[in-house]
Scaffold this motif. Structure first.
Motif, PDB file in Angstrom:
ATOM      1  N   THR A   1       0.788  -1.235   0.000  1.00  0.00           N
ATOM      2  CA  THR A   1       0.000   0.000   0.000  1.00  0.00           C
ATOM      3  C   THR A   1       0.822   1.288   0.000  1.00  0.00           C
ATOM      4  O   THR A   1       0.270   2.343  -0.355  1.00  0.00           O
ATOM      5  CB  THR A   1      -0.977   0.016   1.193  1.00  0.00           C
ATOM      6  N   PRO A   2       2.132   1.285   0.391  1.00  0.00           N
ATOM      7  CA  PRO A   2       2.883   2.538   0.258  1.00  0.00           C
ATOM      8  C   PRO A   2       2.923   3.092  -1.156  1.00  0.00           C
ATOM      9  O   PRO A   2       2.980   4.318  -1.342  1.00  0.00           O
ATOM     10  CB  PRO A   2       4.297   2.139   0.719  1.00  0.00           C
ATOM     11  N   ILE A   3       2.873   2.226  -2.157  1.00  0.00           N
ATOM     12  CA  ILE A   3       2.847   2.700  -3.543  1.00  0.00           C
ATOM     13  C   ILE A   3       1.576   3.514  -3.783  1.00  0.00           C
ATOM     14  O   ILE A   3       1.607   4.586  -4.395  1.00  0.00           O
ATOM     15  CB  ILE A   3       2.924   1.506  -4.522  1.00  0.00           C
ATOM     16  N   LEU A   4       0.450   3.016  -3.243  1.00  0.00           N
ATOM     17  CA  LEU A   4      -0.823   3.740  -3.360  1.00  0.00           C
ATOM     18  C   LEU A   4      -0.762   5.059  -2.608  1.00  0.00           C
ATOM     19  O   LEU A   4      -1.214   6.095  -3.108  1.00  0.00           O
ATOM     20  CB  LEU A   4      -1.957   2.861  -2.806  1.00  0.00           C
TER      21      LEU A   4
ATOM     22  N   LEU B   1      -8.041  -2.256   7.016  1.00  0.00           N
ATOM     23  CA  LEU B   1      -7.970  -0.801   7.218  1.00  0.00           C
ATOM     24  C   LEU B   1      -6.593  -0.389   7.746  1.00  0.00           C
ATOM     25  O   LEU B   1      -6.037   0.638   7.341  1.00  0.00           O
ATOM     26  CB  LEU B   1      -9.069  -0.350   8.181  1.00  0.00           C
ATOM     27  N   ILE B   2      -6.049  -1.199   8.651  1.00  0.00           N
ATOM     28  CA  ILE B   2      -4.715  -0.901   9.201  1.00  0.00           C
ATOM     29  C   ILE B   2      -3.663  -0.973   8.099  1.00  0.00           C
ATOM     30  O   ILE B   2      -2.779  -0.109   8.001  1.00  0.00           O
ATOM     31  CB  ILE B   2      -4.364  -1.881  10.342  1.00  0.00           C
ATOM     32  N   ALA B   3      -3.744  -2.007   7.252  1.00  0.00           N
ATOM     33  CA  ALA B   3      -2.775  -2.152   6.156  1.00  0.00           C
ATOM     34  C   ALA B   3      -2.826  -0.952   5.218  1.00  0.00           C
ATOM     35  O   ALA B   3      -1.783  -0.437   4.795  1.00  0.00           O
ATOM     36  CB  ALA B   3      -3.043  -3.448   5.382  1.00  0.00           C
ATOM     37  N   LEU B   4      -4.046  -0.488   4.912  1.00  0.00           N
ATOM     38  CA  LEU B   4      -4.195   0.684   4.044  1.00  0.00           C
ATOM     39  C   LEU B   4      -3.633   1.928   4.729  1.00  0.00           C
ATOM     40  O   LEU B   4      -2.925   2.737   4.108  1.00  0.00           O
ATOM     41  CB  LEU B   4      -5.674   0.895   3.700  1.00  0.00           C
ATOM     42  N   GLY B   5      -3.909   2.068   6.034  1.00  0.00           N
ATOM     43  CA  GLY B   5      -3.468   3.251   6.763  1.00  0.00           C
ATOM     44  C   GLY B   5      -1.966   3.305   6.969  1.00  0.00           C
ATOM     45  O   GLY B   5      -1.312   4.278   6.586  1.00  0.00           O
ATOM     46  N   THR B   6      -1.399   2.259   7.548  1.00  0.00           N
ATOM     47  CA  THR B   6       0.040   2.275   7.852  1.00  0.00           C
ATOM     48  C   THR B   6       0.884   2.298   6.583  1.00  0.00           C
ATOM     49  O   THR B   6       1.896   2.999   6.508  1.00  0.00           O
ATOM     50  CB  THR B   6       0.433   1.080   8.744  1.00  0.00           C
ATOM     51  N   GLY B   7       0.450   1.544   5.571  1.00  0.00           N
ATOM     52  CA  GLY B   7       1.200   1.552   4.316  1.00  0.00           C
ATOM     53  C   GLY B   7       1.058   2.861   3.575  1.00  0.00           C
ATOM     54  O   GLY B   7       2.020   3.372   3.001  1.00  0.00           O
TER      55      GLY B   7
ATOM     56  N   PRO C   1       5.285   6.281   3.152  1.00  0.00           N
ATOM     57  CA  PRO C   1       6.207   7.079   2.336  1.00  0.00           C
ATOM     58  C   PRO C   1       6.032   8.584   2.517  1.00  0.00           C
ATOM     59  O   PRO C   1       6.808   9.357   1.963  1.00  0.00           O
ATOM     60  CB  PRO C   1       5.836   6.662   0.904  1.00  0.00           C
ATOM     61  N   CYS C   2       5.003   8.990   3.281  1.00  0.00           N
ATOM     62  CA  CYS C   2       4.672  10.419   3.361  1.00  0.00           C
ATOM     63  C   CYS C   2       5.272  11.116   4.580  1.00  0.00           C
ATOM     64  O   CYS C   2       5.692  12.270   4.491  1.00  0.00           O
ATOM     65  CB  CYS C   2       3.154  10.612   3.376  1.00  0.00           C
TER      66      CYS C   2
ATOM     67  N   LEU D   1      10.329  -1.475  -0.859  1.00  0.00           N
ATOM     68  CA  LEU D   1       9.181  -1.942  -0.072  1.00  0.00           C
ATOM     69  C   LEU D   1       8.473  -3.094  -0.771  1.00  0.00           C
ATOM     70  O   LEU D   1       7.929  -3.997  -0.114  1.00  0.00           O
ATOM     71  CB  LEU D   1       8.202  -0.784   0.159  1.00  0.00           C
ATOM     72  N   LEU D   2       8.498  -3.084  -2.094  1.00  0.00           N
ATOM     73  CA  LEU D   2       7.884  -4.176  -2.856  1.00  0.00           C
ATOM     74  C   LEU D   2       8.603  -5.496  -2.603  1.00  0.00           C
ATOM     75  O   LEU D   2       7.973  -6.556  -2.544  1.00  0.00           O
ATOM     76  CB  LEU D   2       7.902  -3.838  -4.348  1.00  0.00           C
ATOM     77  N   THR D   3       9.932  -5.452  -2.429  1.00  0.00           N
ATOM     78  CA  THR D   3      10.666  -6.696  -2.133  1.00  0.00           C
ATOM     79  C   THR D   3      10.231  -7.278  -0.786  1.00  0.00           C
ATOM     80  O   THR D   3      10.180  -8.498  -0.622  1.00  0.00           O
ATOM     81  CB  THR D   3      12.192  -6.453  -2.118  1.00  0.00           C
TER      82      THR D   3
END
Length: 705
Positions: free
Chosen positions: A64-67, A129-135, A139-140, A620-622
């Protein structure tokens, strides 16, 4: 853009960002430390399914950091992205905490949820929801902190990132110590259980605090409008190059030096050259997921391994999920030692210890850590009890009467004193098993019972002609470090027993209850019966429970008719100490320091300044792909022996380590700054040529006129 206020030469706004990061990392790592035991102990999934779900969640957190980067750079900007996704994150933590409330569906108040699917559904929604939030905010936040500094504050900016990294480790370290302590507390409305709501609730509260602190500093922040996402440009350029190459695959078109050169028809040469540098590094990323496949098993397989071990270290008792703190502690110790002592010493010895060589060593160390984990697992397996197989049965005799009893088995005879048992379970062929009971002055009584093959049985005896055969409910050693406790009632009437909030209902006379399971520690026991005199004590404390044992508690009558507690061991507790995991944690952490820290430094040194975010996304993808590898192995492998799975992972990483070493051997280091400077020089020359051309044209036109 807000005007920045300063304190000791630093923007005041970074204080809020550092506190925000500390609270967020406390929230994330505190929740994650509990996750594998929540799956196995509360939801009652098996080890393989729990491991698969755990690593699916971690993989999502790194996808999710890419998003998040796309949303921040192309739409909302960093500030609004952090705020909006932090709200999502906080809601997810609250939903996960609610999912762990046992009384939510425990309508009959027996201490067990009546509808596990409700808890599973809520926990999966919370984790998503946590995965979407923390990821999404990953990067921000650090980049937003870097934005707060002015030109000429490079020194302060570098110190900020050091403090920022310290906040991450401090949050991780404290949370993995505190939340497991909260987990083992007992809480509940109708029945006392392990306090997952509190253990998950504290991280949820810290995430809410994180959001509030970040919002308080809102007026002080420098906020920039979205500038467009470089990753989108990179993807479009690569896509165009591939399409253009396919379109010109005929032999009549001359070959080009690099496949990305096919993008030059549409994109300028500088961008193409920058993407070439990035793709060369990305190619080296291909073997890296295998390292993360091993590294992230600290929170799954290694934690499950710790549940089969003894956590007592002197006067301190370590919970299985607290062993992950060893990694955080060692990181804080080893990073400065490596930078200040080890690397300079290697350089003085004249060895060229390049970044890629360090990463290769890190892979090797992680591989050896799993070899140590396999050795520890073999030692654990040696201590496990042997259960009957095939046509075998196992029998233990427990004399709960007031007379000595003589018990005869095929080829063996023994005498048991009152209130005693045989030393261990004895194994027999079910077809050849015959048991006789006798006592002085009494006739021999044969035991008539159809023993079930492949199971353990306890023969309760209280008179020469009075006995009962009980099939034990345990076919394996209690897992997850819990202790199995059952009660035998030697009274002539039935009664209820409450142990640490768990009720054993209607334990019949001269009979045994089912096993119930409890964590380590001393437990309170209360007997409820109208037949016992009011003058008699009914409250007892159990002996201290360790990890992974099973016991029979006999309640018998004393001379004055009052109850008395007698304890017998059915399965010995875990004897392999959790301290044996420290060497494997040490090797893995050494591997992390020379692999992860060096890998990021190498990536940044080999990429153009405007491509750092692309490489961060690739890195992060790796991690995400590494966790996907674990869930595939856990789901497909299904190895019967855990030590064999550890050896498999060690062998795979060792192979990948060799492949990476060969790839690194052929890699040529570049200096992106020099390449970009050359482009700048070329552009200056072109501009000068244009400037020189225009006066010439002017003079020619004037002459013609």
């Amino acid at each position: 853009m807000s005007r920045s206020q300063s304190c000791f030469g630093y923007p005041l706004s970074i204080f809020f960002i550092v506190v925000n990061e500390f609270c967020e990392r406390f929230s994330y790592y505190g929740m994650r430390a509990l996750l594998i035991l929540y799956f196995t102990l509360f939801i009652r999934w098996d080890d393989n399914l729990s491991t698969a779900i755990y690593h699916t969640f971690v993989a999502l957190c790194y996808l999710t950091p890419i998003l998040g980067a796309l949303i921040a750079d192309s739409w909302l900007g960093k500030f609004k992205t952090i705020v909006s996704l932090s709200i999502v994150y906080t809601i997810g933590q609250v939903v996960l905490a609610v999912s762990s409330i046992n009384d939510l569906t425990d309508g009959n108040r027996d201490g067990t949820p009546d509808s596990l699917p409700v808890h599973v559904a809520l926990s999966m929604i919370g984790l998503a929801l946590i995965a979407l939030g923390t990821g999404g905010i990953k990067p921000c936040v650090s980049a937003f902190g870097g934005d707060q500094f002015e030109e000429g504050q490079e020194k302060q900016r570098n110190r900020f990132f050091s403090i920022f990294y310290l906040a991450i480790n401090a949050g991780s370290l404290l949370s993995t110590i505190i939340t497991p302590i909260l987990r083992v507390q007992q809480c509940g409305i109708h029945s006392k259980q392990s306090c997952y709501p509190l253990a998950f609730g504290v991280p949820a509260a810290l995430m809410a605090v994180s959001l509030i602190v970040f919002l308080i500093g809102s007026r002080m922040y420098k906020k920039f409008q979205p500038q467009g996402n470089i990753m989108a440009k990179v993807v479009k350029c690569i896509g165009f190059a591939i399409k253009n190459r396919i379109r010109h695959r005929s032999k009549k078109f001359p070959k080009r030096e690099h496949w990305l050169d096919w993008a030059k028809e549409k994109y300028d040469e500088r961008l193409v050259s920058q993407i070439k540098m990035v793709t060369r590094v990305m190619f080296l990323y291909i073997p890296l997921p295998m390292f993360w496949a091993l590294f992230d098993q600290q929170g799954s397989r290694w934690t499950l391994q710790a549940t089969t071990m003894n956590g007592r270290m002197g006067i301190i008792e370590i919970q299985p999920d607290q062993m992950q703190t060893v990694n955080a502690i060692l990181i804080v110790i080893l990073v400065p030692i490596m930078e200040a002592v080890v690397y300079p010493l290697i350089a003085k010895c004249g060895f060229n210890f390049t970044s890629l060589k360090r990463m290769t060593v890190g892979m090797f160390l992680a591989s050896m850590a799993f070899v140590l984990a396999a050795i520890v697992q073999v030692e654990i397996d040696k201590t496990l009890p042997v259960f009957p197989k095939g046509n075998e049965v196992q029998v233990k005799v427990l004399n709960i009467g007031n007379d000595n009893m003589t018990i005869s088995f095929p080829g063996e005879m023994m005498t048991l004193n009152q209130m005693s048992q045989t030393n261990e379970f004895m194994t027999f062929d079910v077809d050849k098993l015959s048991i006789n009971i006798s006592s002085t002055g009494s006739p021999v009584t044969p035991v008539t019972h159809n023993f079930e093959q492949g199971h353990r049985h306890t023969l309760l005896v209280w008179a020469p002609s009075q006995y009962r055969v009980i099939k034990d409910g345990l076919d394996e050693k209690p897992d997850k470090g819990e202790n199995g406790i059952r009660f035998v009632n030697a009274f002539d009437e039935s009664f209820n027993i409450t142990m640490d909030g768990t009720v054993y209902v209607n334990v019949n006379s001269h009979n045994a209850s089912e096993y119930q399971f409890f964590p380590s520690g001393t437990k309170s026991i209360t007997i409820s019966s109208t037949e016992i005199s009011q003058q008699c004590g009914r409250d007892f404390n159990s002996p201290r429970l360790e990890f992974g044992g099973a016991y029979t508690y006999v309640i018998r009558s004393t001379v004055d008719g009052c109850p008395e507690l007698k304890v017998f061991e059915d399965i010995s507790p875990n004897i392999v100490n959790m301290a044996l995991q420290i060497p494997q944690y040490f090797l893995l952490t050494c591997g992390e320091v020379v692999f992860s820290v060096t890998g990021l430094e190498f990536s940044y040194s080999q990429a153009p300044s405007n491509m750092k975010s692309v490489l961060q996304a690739g890195w992060l993808l790796t991690v995400a792909v590494g966790n996907i590898i674990v869930l595939i192995v856990a789901g497909v492998g299904q190895m019967s022996q855990q030590w064999a799975e550890y050896i498999l992972f060690a062998a795979l990483l060792l192979f990948v380590c060799i492949v990476f070493g060969i790839m690194a051997r052929f890699y040529t280091y570049v200096n992106p700054a020099e390449i970009e400077a050359q482009f700048d020089e070329d552009e200056k020359k072109k501009n000068l040529e244009k400037d020189n051309l225009y006066p010439t044209l002017d003079s020619v036109s004037q002459t013609q006129m």
